[in-house]
Each structure stands twice: as structure tokens, then as C-alpha cells.
Design an enzyme around this catalytic site. Structure first.
Site, PDB file in Angstrom:
ATOM      1  N   LYS A 154      58.194  53.413  91.799  1.00  0.00           N
ATOM      2  CA  LYS A 154      58.383  53.758  93.212  1.00  0.00           C
ATOM      3  C   LYS A 154      59.738  53.283  93.701  1.00  0.00           C
ATOM      4  O   LYS A 154      60.418  53.991  94.448  1.00  0.00           O
ATOM      5  CB  LYS A 154      57.267  53.175  94.076  1.00  0.00           C
TER       6      LYS A 154
ATOM      7  N   HIS B 142      52.473  52.461  82.710  1.00  0.00           N
ATOM      8  CA  HIS B 142      52.611  53.359  81.561  1.00  0.00           C
ATOM      9  C   HIS B 142      53.076  52.622  80.304  1.00  0.00           C
ATOM     10  O   HIS B 142      52.494  52.765  79.222  1.00  0.00           O
ATOM     11  CB  HIS B 142      53.646  54.454  81.859  1.00  0.00           C
TER      12      HIS B 142
ATOM     13  N   ARG C 187      55.626  62.241  88.677  1.00  0.00           N
ATOM     14  CA  ARG C 187      55.250  61.772  90.010  1.00  0.00           C
ATOM     15  C   ARG C 187      56.521  61.405  90.761  1.00  0.00           C
ATOM     16  O   ARG C 187      57.330  60.628  90.270  1.00  0.00           O
ATOM     17  CB  ARG C 187      54.305  60.565  89.934  1.00  0.00           C
TER      18      ARG C 187
ATOM     19  N   ILE D 226      61.538  48.990  84.869  1.00  0.00           N
ATOM     20  CA  ILE D 226      61.929  49.411  86.210  1.00  0.00           C
ATOM     21  C   ILE D 226      60.714  49.995  86.916  1.00  0.00           C
ATOM     22  O   ILE D 226      60.095  50.941  86.420  1.00  0.00           O
ATOM     23  CB  ILE D 226      63.072  50.436  86.146  1.00  0.00           C
TER      24      ILE D 226
ATOM     25  N   CYS E  21      47.247  53.239  87.964  1.00  0.00           N
ATOM     26  CA  CYS E  21      48.359  52.364  88.327  1.00  0.00           C
ATOM     27  C   CYS E  21      47.865  50.937  88.526  1.00  0.00           C
ATOM     28  O   CYS E  21      46.812  50.702  89.129  1.00  0.00           O
ATOM     29  CB  CYS E  21      49.020  52.884  89.607  1.00  0.00           C
TER      30      CYS E  21
ATOM     31  N   ASP F 125      47.025  57.983  86.479  1.00  0.00           N
ATOM     32  CA  ASP F 125      48.192  58.352  85.681  1.00  0.00           C
ATOM     33  C   ASP F 125      47.701  59.179  84.499  1.00  0.00           C
ATOM     34  O   ASP F 125      46.846  58.721  83.738  1.00  0.00           O
ATOM     35  CB  ASP F 125      48.918  57.105  85.171  1.00  0.00           C
TER      36      ASP F 125
END
Length: 285
Positions: free
Chosen positions: A94, A231, A260, A91, A192, A199
Site C-alpha cells: 500500500k 505474499h 491490486r 516493500i 493480507c 490475496d
């Protein structure tokens, strides 16, 4: 990376809201959720969806979730989301944030109703059952800071000049002695995949096998510093590189990323089907 894989990656990522100016919607809209194929980095790592070398979960913590009850009074809640490692999609964070904000001015009967909607929508996005747990009684949460256990690699006084991902740093990483140990570092930093925003993470590595050379392991982790990847992809890469270069019989890699947009992502990958994830919030989270 081959031209064909680069094309497929660009094609898969081009429609994401990440890195673009977006309008925040405040009424429930599940179309805001966006999925990223896990195959993007797994193809590069030579991984087949039907024979993955690891098990695990992507554990998300939600800190910014609110909606209106039937009388119009706001409700706030925290949540824990567990996305299975073998879902077809991860997923995109943002889009997850935008989706959660779309609850802000929507009315729902209960916490259970919101939890049911989240479970349905996130499972559809990931194409695998996602576990959702919400808590709206915030004054009863005993959330204390924790720490990783084991040996802190950051205390090693190493010299390093490599800040682009360099798995070759793991060459000859296995020493003679067979051990079972846990090592960790707070120095993991990547960027990212889309925006190149930094990150930050702490990573814990538990294994059994020929003892890993700790200095070279730390150099390898630091080499992610200018590497662009999501990640979940970074954790899978660390797992695969350690299994490829080390003489290990078991391995668990667990990363805690800093928050974040009211979300933190904490991927775990392990050779064990029974490896349990400890949702312990670290000081930077």
C-alpha cells in the site's frame, strides 16, 4: 508464535498505512514508502539472514504510474521492479501504491530521471540495490498472456476440509520414484497479514527429488486459504515446508499474485543461484 515474537511483529507493523484511512498525495514524496522486516516470518521459520536456504527475487509489475513532463503534459508508464531476496526489508504494497501516486502532479525531465529516482528510493527502503525498468512507449509493448508449464494439480478430484495452514499435510509426501518435474496450481489463496483481504495467486513448483504426492501437495496449498501472511512470506513458507517434509535435491517455488492497486507481486525462491524468473502475465493478472 511466542509472546516475544508476537510483540516484535506488532511493534514492526503498527505504523504501517495498510488498513488505515490515508490521504493520497499527488506531489512526489518518498517518505510514503514503508518497509517491513523480512525477519518477521523468517524468525518463525528458523531462518538466519546470513545463511538463507534459498535465492530469488520479488518481481513487481507496475501498471499505474504517471507524472508531468516539463511542459505539464502527462506521461504514463509501466514498470518492472526486482527486489532481491536478501534485502533486509520487503516493500509494503500500500505504501508503494501511495508513493507511486505521489508522482502524479510532479514534473520530471525524462523517463530516465523517474527511473533513477525510483531506483534510489526503493533501494533505500529495501536496504539493497533494487532493479527498476520503466517503459513509457506503451504502444510498442507486446505483452501477451502466458501460462505455467508442467502438470496442473487442480485437475485432481480431492476431498479436503482443512483451510487453516497445515504443514502436517505434507507428512509422508515423498514417494519412491526420483523425478524432475514441474507442478502448478491456481488455487493458492491467502489473506493480507494486516487487513485480512484475500490475496489470490497461481503457484508453480519445480523440483528434483523423490516424487511428491500430488494430492497431499494440493491439500497443503489449499490450506493457506484462511492463513494471514504477506505474499513474499507465503512463498518462503511453502519453500521451507517442502524442503523440510520432502526428499528434494533442488526446488523452485514461484507465485504470480493478482493485481491490486496497479501492482502485482511475484516472489520466486529457489535452491539455484541461476534460476531465472519468467515475467509471464497469467490470465488473472
Amino acid at each position: 508464535m511466542s509472546d516475544s515474537s508476537l510483540y516484535s511483529q506488532n511493534d514492526a507493523l503498527k505504523d504501517l498505512s495498510l488498513g488505515k484511512v490515508t490521504e493520497y498525495k499527488c506531489h512526489y514524496d518518498n517518505s510514503l514508502l514503508q518497509a517491513v522486516p523480512r525477519s518477521l516470518n523468517r524468525n518463525e521459520l528458523g531462518l538466519e539472514a546470513t545463511s538463507l536456504p534459498f535465492y530469488g527475487v520479488d518481481l513487481w509489475n507496475i501498471y499505474e504510474l504517471s507524472w508531468l513532463n516539463k511542459k505539464g503534459k502527462p506521461v504514463v508508464a509501466t514498470g518492472v521492479i526486482k527486489v532481491p531476496f536478501d534485502s533486509e526489508f520487503l516493500i509494503e504494497s500500500k505504501s508503494f501504491k501511495l508513493y507511486l501516486n505521489s508522482f502524479n502532479q510532479s514534473h520530471f525531465d525524462s523517463v530516465e530521471a523517474v527511473q533513477e529516482i525510483l531506483t534510489k528510493d526503493l533501494s533505500a527502503c529495501a536496504t539493497k540495490p533494487v532493479e527498476v525498468t520503466l517503459n513509457a512507449t506503451l504502444d510498442k509493448i507486446t505483452d501477451t498472456l502466458g501460462t505455467f508449464t508442467g502438470i496442473n494439480l487442480d485437475e485432481l478430484d480431492i476431498e479436503i476440509f482443512e483451510y487453516q495452514l497445515s504443514p502436517v499435510l505434507l507428512k509422508n509426501i515423498s514417494l519412491e520414484e526420483t523425478v524432475t518435474e514441474t507442478l502448478y496450481s491456481h488455487l493458492l489463496k491467502s489473506n493480507c497479514l494486516i487487513t485480512s483481504q484475500p490475496d489470490w495467486a497461481s503457484v508453480e513448483i519445480s523440483y528434483t527429488g523423490k516424487q511428491l504426492d500430488r494430492e497431499n501437495l494440493l491439500r497443503y496449498l489449499i490450506s493457506f486459504r484462511q492463513h494471514n501472511e504477506f505474499h513474499e512470506q507465503c512463498v518462503e513458507r511453502i519453500f521451507c515446508d517442502l524442503m523440510a517434509y520432502g526428499s528434494l535435491t533442488s526446488l523452485t517455488v514461484y507465485a504470480r499474485y493478482t493485481r491490486r492497486g496497479g501492482l502485482d507481486i511475484n516472489p520466486l525462491r529457489s535452491t539455484s543461484t541461476s534460476s531465472t524468473i519468467q515475467n509471464v502475465r497469467l490470465i488473472r493478472q
